[in-house]
Design a protein around this motif. Structure first.
Motif, PDB file in Angstrom:
ATOM      1  N   SER A 143       6.763  -5.015  -2.232  1.00  0.00           N
ATOM      2  CA  SER A 143       6.478  -3.786  -1.510  1.00  0.00           C
ATOM      3  C   SER A 143       6.899  -3.897  -0.051  1.00  0.00           C
ATOM      4  CB  SER A 143       4.986  -3.466  -1.593  1.00  0.00           C
ATOM      5  OG  SER A 143       4.589  -3.289  -2.936  1.00  0.00           O
ATOM      6  N   SER A 542       7.048   5.148  -1.463  1.00  0.00           N
ATOM      7  CA  SER A 542       5.888   5.107  -2.351  1.00  0.00           C
ATOM      8  C   SER A 542       5.670   3.742  -2.989  1.00  0.00           C
ATOM      9  CB  SER A 542       6.005   6.177  -3.447  1.00  0.00           C
ATOM     10  OG  SER A 542       7.145   5.948  -4.257  1.00  0.00           O
ATOM     11  N   ALA A 543       6.727   3.035  -3.426  1.00  0.00           N
ATOM     12  CA  ALA A 543       6.487   1.776  -4.138  1.00  0.00           C
ATOM     13  C   ALA A 543       7.764   0.957  -4.229  1.00  0.00           C
ATOM     14  CB  ALA A 543       5.946   2.046  -5.539  1.00  0.00           C
ATOM     15  N   GLU A 588       2.018   1.259  -9.666  1.00  0.00           N
ATOM     16  CA  GLU A 588       0.609   0.892  -9.502  1.00  0.00           C
ATOM     17  C   GLU A 588       0.390   0.691  -8.005  1.00  0.00           C
ATOM     18  OE1 GLU A 588      -1.753   0.799 -11.636  1.00  0.00           O
ATOM     19  OE2 GLU A 588      -0.718   0.874 -13.571  1.00  0.00           O
ATOM     20  N   GLY A 589      -0.109   1.728  -7.331  1.00  0.00           N
ATOM     21  CA  GLY A 589      -0.218   1.661  -5.884  1.00  0.00           C
ATOM     22  C   GLY A 589       1.168   1.585  -5.268  1.00  0.00           C
ATOM     23  N   SER A 590       1.403   0.587  -4.434  1.00  0.00           N
ATOM     24  CA  SER A 590       2.703   0.437  -3.784  1.00  0.00           C
ATOM     25  C   SER A 590       3.622  -0.515  -4.551  1.00  0.00           C
ATOM     26  CB  SER A 590       2.518  -0.089  -2.358  1.00  0.00           C
ATOM     27  OG  SER A 590       1.927  -1.379  -2.379  1.00  0.00           O
TER      28      SER A 590
END
Length: 825
Positions: A143, A542-543, A588-590
């Motif tokens: 990330s 975003s990721a 999944e999240g970042s």
């Protein structure tokens, strides 16, 4: 960490004319470099840490890698076997494809092309499934780190800039004896000593048409429907818009027989691509060459000298680094087609990488190859080399050591560079963007500043000091730019209507410290995802994720049903350990977290083309035959090979003819046992209705070795006009070639038009001829397509053949009879 000597060895060997030792970059004779195979006795083997395991046709589907929530690969062990060898099938994974075990031993497809009426029987897979990835493979993280303010950017950029400058300086120090003693040609020490062979010189639905228009017309061959890709020519069924020969030109193209140019506007720099929507046009132009401190990575298999200034489209032997030239972006109001008026000018100290248009929102990805700091010197002044130094430095030439005074000069430069880099203001290290609007004939400069480092992101897995910028704007409005900036490397660009991805190739030689634990893989691709909000023309990070292997090009990427799917190859032919992988990731999240992996696809072969269609992906690999794999991704956690077909040659681009048929272009091949010669351009239609039994329906080979088409390596040149079933192909047809000999007899130069259906195959309708070229166009390597015609457009029953000097227009009643010509020189 590698030692400096390890990095320099490939360069020294290259200049000395020696073969490189690393398998991934071994130099083969040209006739073998396109298709190499390990000895036949090694086929059918899957190697492991415990030796070789002989493979036969499985009578069940081999299970796929399952990944639990923590991201750890789970590979069941085979009872009685040591290490990670062939996995056993757990009871929970019932075979998804029942395959009959052939009688008389392992079955192998012969590679013969079946006749269209020769269908029958289920497919038999002969596929070599090797070891799972190592348990310590660091999937998952990667990330980007938000900078918050300039502190992190400041430290990161200075460290990377200093490290890169020192690396190039030391490289030049190691080769200075050769310069002094005439071992190499003279070094160009212009541009503060950053020029020369070893360093510097750059990195390498339709719009509403006017009423007087064709009822049907072809458009840009975009990868994703509704996401427009920039090209040098666009059309709306009434007008043709193009940038060529330094100018923005508009052709009143309808009615076709009366086509004429109505606008011709000089553009600063070299205009290369454009978008057109409604009454606005956005033009990308390349300016002066940007300075760079990058080390020429000869050990990187995707790098080749001379890539600077060239666009990388296919990606097999080039990297997605931009053209290395300063970028200008110009927006025109074209309501009056005969009098375009510039309404916006954006200039950047970076190079164009790629772009997309979604509605009115234009997103541009720009690479800033190194910090904009000037004054760095990498070679002592006056050290131009040559035999004139032989007498003076005879002692050192014989011993290969550097004279003390020159060694001291390098030390002094190193110290001066460090002082310059560490004491420069942060503004001198950041990208520069200038944005102006033109209102009522007056220029109004927009306030664009990156000095506060807002929206900066730092990549933890890269070592280069450059930046990757993503900026968006509304092409129909005067809104300000939205900007996101990564301190990191460029890569291939893929986009949907909702997201844009940058896929960055990494190798051990080019990447920085590996932050994920375990040994760094030889080849990885780092993915960065940006969420697009077209109403505001913004791209917000975003990721990120990391996958094993290198992508080929943008078609290796696809987002579907909330998952990103990536097809990669580890290594490169002729490395016998080369193989491919399909990875499915979920945000999944970042983090883009892998949830399913299919590894060890086609050992000893590398990927030549990829195409996704909903829950399925088609992959073509090659060594000397063309295996077409059909891989089911409908269960993201368990990708599985459903079918495979082996035929001669290979496809470089696959097009979805319809939901059950693939239309492909590539090269025929002449099997020589241990390798294959590439031959003429090959068109094919595959029936993929039954995923377990892909079938070659039709095949058409054009010309012999040396025949070339831009459509083979650039999908924008491939024009399938579905309304009429026409395929337009820019072609240079050469005859007389065989085996490894090129056919030097050019028999056609122009646009070839085929009618194609899934039922009847290929019907040649004729060709729009252009003058036979006097250039040496019959001797192109397969990745270096070079047809004189670059694009084609269809409007109703008319074909427009677009070269860089003229547009030729013909009617379907006789494509060989040119009815009109428009000069665009």
């Amino acid at each position: 960490m590698r030692t400096l000597a390890w990095y320099l060895l490939p360069l020294v060997l290259l200049l000395a004319g020696c073969d490189l030792g690393d398998d991934s970059v071994t130099q083969l004779p040209e006739e073998q470099a396109s298709a190499w195979e390990q000895p036949e006795g090694l086929s059918g083997l899957a190697t492991s840490g415990t030796g070789a395991v002989e493979m036969t046709a499985p009578d069940h589907a081999v299970p796929n890698l399952a990944i639990e929530a923590g991201g750890e690969p789970v590979w069941p062990k085979v009872a009685g076997q040591a290490g990670n060898e062939l996995p056993a099938i757990p009871e929970s994974m019932e075979p998804q494809l029942a395959l009959p075990k052939p009688e008389g031993g392992p079955h192998e497809k012969t590679g013969e092309v079946p006749s269209p009426d020769a269908k029958g029987g289920p497919a038999t897979l002969e596929h070599q499934y090797g070891n799972p990835p190592e348990a310590e493979m660091p999937y998952g993280p990667g990330s980007l780190v938000p900078s918050g303010d300039c502190a992190l950017v400041d430290v990161t950029v200075r460290e990377r800039l200093l490290e890169t400058a020192n690396k190039v300086l030391e490289q030049n120090r190691q080769n200075a004896v050769g310069y002094l003693c005439g071992w190499y040609w003279d070094v160009d020490c212009d541009n503060n000593g950053t020029g020369g062979y070893f360093f510097g010189g750059g990195s390498p639905p339709p719009s509403a048409a006017p009423s007087d228009s064709a009822s049907e017309y072809s458009e840009t061959n975009n990868q994703v429907q509704g996401v427009d890709e920039a090209d040098f020519v666009k059309n709306d069924g009434s007008y043709i818009y193009l940038v060529a020969n330094g100018r923005f030109q508009i052709i009143d193209a309808w009615p076709a027989a009366l086509a004429k140019k109505i606008a011709d506007i000089p553009i600063e720099g070299e205009p290369k691509k454009l978008f057109v929507k409604g009454d606005r046009a956005v033009i990308y132009a390349a300016g002066d060459l940007l300075p760079t401190l990058s080390v020429n990575p000869y050990w990187d298999p995707y790098y080749y000298y001379g890539n600077s200034g060239k666009e990388c489209t296919y990606g097999y032997d080039c990297d997605f680094t931009g053209d290395g030239r300063r970028l200008g972006v110009y927006t025109f109001d074209i309501k009056d087609r005969s009098n375009p008026v510039m309404v916006r000018r954006t200039e950047l100290d970076g190079a164009y990488l790629n772009s997309r248009r979604v509605g009115d929102a234009v997103y541009t990805v720009v690479t800033f190859p190194s910090a904009g700091l000037g004054g760095i010197q990498l070679m002592p002044a006056g050290l131009t080399g040559g035999w004139q130094f032989w007498d003076q430095y005879y002692e050192y030439c014989n011993t290969g050591t550097l004279p003390p005074e020159i060694d001291d000069a390098f030390d002094l430069l190193k110290k001066k560079n460090e002082e310059l880099i560490m004491n420069a203001p942060i503004e001198a290290l950041l990208p520069n963007i200038e944005d102006s609007l033109f209102v009522g004939g007056l220029e109004v400069k927009q306030n664009v500043t990156l000095a506060d480092c807002q929206n900066f992101l730092v990549s933890p897995v890269e070592a280069e000091p450059g930046f990757l910028g993503m900026f968006g704007f509304d092409m129909t409005a005067d809104s300000s730019l939205s900007i996101s900036t990564i301190v990191g490397k460029p890569g291939a660009v893929y986009a949907t209507g909702d997201a844009l991805y940058v896929a960055v190739r990494q190798t051990k030689a080019s990447a920085g410290e590996w932050p994920f634990g375990g040994e760094m893989p030889d080849y990885t691709t780092v993915l960065h995802r940006f969420a697009l909000k077209s109403a505001a023309a913004t791209a917000a990070y975003s990721a990120s994720g990391v996958v094993k292997g290198h992508i080929l090009n943008q078609f290796a990427l696809d987002e579907f049903d909330g998952h990103m799917r990536v097809a990669t190859t580890t290594g490169k032919v002729p490395n016998p350990n080369v193989h491919s992988t399909v990875t499915v990731l979920k945000p999944e999240g970042s983090t883009l977290l892998p949830v399913g992996i299919l590894d060890q696809i086609a050992p000893t072969e590398d990927i030549r083309s990829v195409r996704y269609s909903g829950p399925v992906v088609f992959i073509v690999t090659f060594k000397k035959t063309d295996p077409l794999f059909v891989i089911d991704l409908s269960i993201p956690t368990s990708p599985v090979i459903k079918g495979e077909l082996k035929i001669p040659g290979f496809s470089t681009y696959m097009h979805l003819l319809d939901e059950n048929h693939l239309l492909t272009i590539g090269y025929d091949a002449d099997d020589q046992g241990s390798f294959a010669w590439f031959q003429g351009i090959m068109l094919q239609v595959f029936d993929v209705t039954d995923w377990t039994n892909p079938w070659l329906e039709f095949k058409e080979v054009i010309g012999t070795r040396g025949t070339t088409s831009d459509a083979a390596t650039n999908h924008l040149a491939f024009n399938y006009f579905k309304a009429k079933g026409w395929l337009g192909l820019p072609m240079v047809v050469c005859e007389g070639g065989s085996g490894g000999s090129y056919g030097g007899n050019m028999t056609f130069n122009g646009l070839m038009v085929y009618h194609i259906t899934a039922d009847d195959g290929f019907t040649y309708l004729g060709g729009v001829p252009h003058p036979m070229s006097t250039s040496n166009q019959c001797f192109n390597w397969w990745t270096n397509s070079n047809s004189q015609v670059k694009r084609s457009i269809f409007m109703d029953d008319w074909a427009y053949s677009v070269a860089m000097d003229e547009v030729r227009i013909a009617h379907s009643s006789d494509f060989g009879l040119v009815k009109a010509t428009v000069d665009i020189q």
